[in-house]
Motif scaffolding. Structure first.
Motif, short mmCIF file in Angstrom:
data_model
loop_
_atom_site.label_atom_id
_atom_site.label_comp_id
_atom_site.label_asym_id
_atom_site.label_seq_id
_atom_site.Cartn_x
_atom_site.Cartn_y
_atom_site.Cartn_z
N ARG A 136 -5.80 -3.35 -4.18
CA ARG A 136 -6.12 -1.96 -4.51
C ARG A 136 -4.93 -1.24 -5.16
O ARG A 136 -4.74 -0.04 -4.97
CB ARG A 136 -6.56 -1.22 -3.25
N ASP A 183 -2.36 2.44 -13.01
CA ASP A 183 -1.29 2.92 -13.89
C ASP A 183 0.05 2.31 -13.50
O ASP A 183 0.87 1.97 -14.37
CB ASP A 183 -1.19 4.45 -13.82
N ARG A 234 2.05 2.24 -3.59
CA ARG A 234 0.94 2.34 -4.56
C ARG A 234 0.41 0.96 -4.97
O ARG A 234 -0.15 0.80 -6.05
CB ARG A 234 1.36 3.12 -5.80
N HIS A 282 0.83 -1.20 0.00
CA HIS A 282 0.00 0.00 0.00
C HIS A 282 0.87 1.26 0.00
O HIS A 282 0.54 2.25 -0.67
CB HIS A 282 -0.92 0.00 1.22
N ASP A 305 -2.58 0.73 -7.68
CA ASP A 305 -2.79 1.80 -8.64
C ASP A 305 -2.76 1.20 -10.05
O ASP A 305 -1.76 0.58 -10.43
CB ASP A 305 -1.68 2.85 -8.49
#
Length: 288
Positions: A50, A54, A11, A8, A52
């Motif tokens: 979760r 990208d 990212r 986390h 990111d």
């Protein structure tokens, strides 16, 4: 810290080397994958639920996010959604829905698949419309991430003449993207503009045009009651000192700059032709 929390903080994705360096063992990684707490994206990369998207896409493509897709990682100003993903890929293979950029020549982000800020800006200058690139460069300079001299040194030769011209529009100081955009629009219209001028009785104003017209560029906080009253008193003080004031907002500067410049020119023209000239006031009688 467990693996999920560590991911986390990155990212939602990290390489095996990063995880091992942080103290996690291969057995711990295997167990986390088996328990469904993390996913093995491909050899050498792990992601959380979760992650990111990208960052995951960059790892999957073995590339680095760059240009406008990297802006948020350095808190750079932008004028809109990036749309397509902008990547610098080591393989050089074309991918659908991706804008491909050249190789990166400077150190990348310390732990994310993101190009270094110098490469991000160079790519943006060569890729984006000039004003979109300008606000990113201005933001980086305002944060002291690099200097305009450094950036120019990385853009030699005639082929980079146009992008060096964009760098030339960067201001020594800009507190918002509205300031650099407004300065550019007014200057291109042939107006003499001074930014962040301390006006006696008024305080610091965003723009002073032709030494007679104040232009204030208002953000969301200027819609609050206390700020509105403060702005009105500043307008009064400016008028008492012989200076007119116009206010413009994000939509004016970003989406309707021609209209904004046109209104400024009309006010200046009216002043020049004497429409704001003096009149004689006699007590008890309206001005003629």
């Amino acid at each position: 810290m467990n693996i999920e929390n560590f991911l986390h903080s990155r990212r939602g994705a990290a390489t095996t080397r990063t995880l091992l360096t942080a103290g996690f063992t291969r057995r711990m990684l295997t167990n986390a994958v088996r328990d469904g707490r993390v996913t093995r994206l491909h050899r050498g990369v792990y992601t959380s639920r979760r992650a990111d998207p990208d960052v995951v896409a960059a790892f999957r493509a073995d590339g680095l996010l760059t240009c406008v897709s990297a802006a948020r990682f350095y808190r750079l100003w932008t004028l809109g959604d990036p749309g397509s993903l902008h990547l610098s890929c080591s393989t050089g293979q074309a991918r659908r829905g991706v804008v491909h950029h050249g190789a990166c020549l400077h150190p990348a982000h310390s732990y994310l698949p993101v190009a270094g800020v110098a490469d991000v800006l160079i790519h943006s200058l060569r890729c984006l419309p000039e004003l979109e690139a300008l606000v990113m460069v201005q933001s980086a300079v305002s944060q002291a991430l690099l200097s305009t001299d450094f950036l120019r040194s990385k853009l030699p030769g005639n082929r980079n003449g146009k992008v060096r011209e964009i760098v030339g529009w960067v201001l020594p100081r800009a507190d918002s993207l509205l300031e650099v955009l407004a300065h550019t629009h007014f200057t291109r219209a042939g107006l003499r503009v001074r930014m962040h001028v301390d006006v006696p009785g008024v305080g610091e104003v965003d723009c002073l045009i032709e030494d007679c017209l104040i232009v204030e560029l208002d953000g969301g906080t200027h819609l609050e009651g206390k700020q509105v009253k403060k702005d009105q008193y500043r307008n009064n003080a400016g008028i008492l000192g012989g200076l007119m004031t116009l206010h413009y907002y994000y939509a004016d500067v970003v989406h309707h700059p021609q209209r904004m410049v046109g209104e400024v020119l009309v006010v200046l023209r009216n002043r020049e032709t004497g429409r704001f000239g003096p009149f004689r006031y006699i007590a008890g009688r309206p001005p003629s």
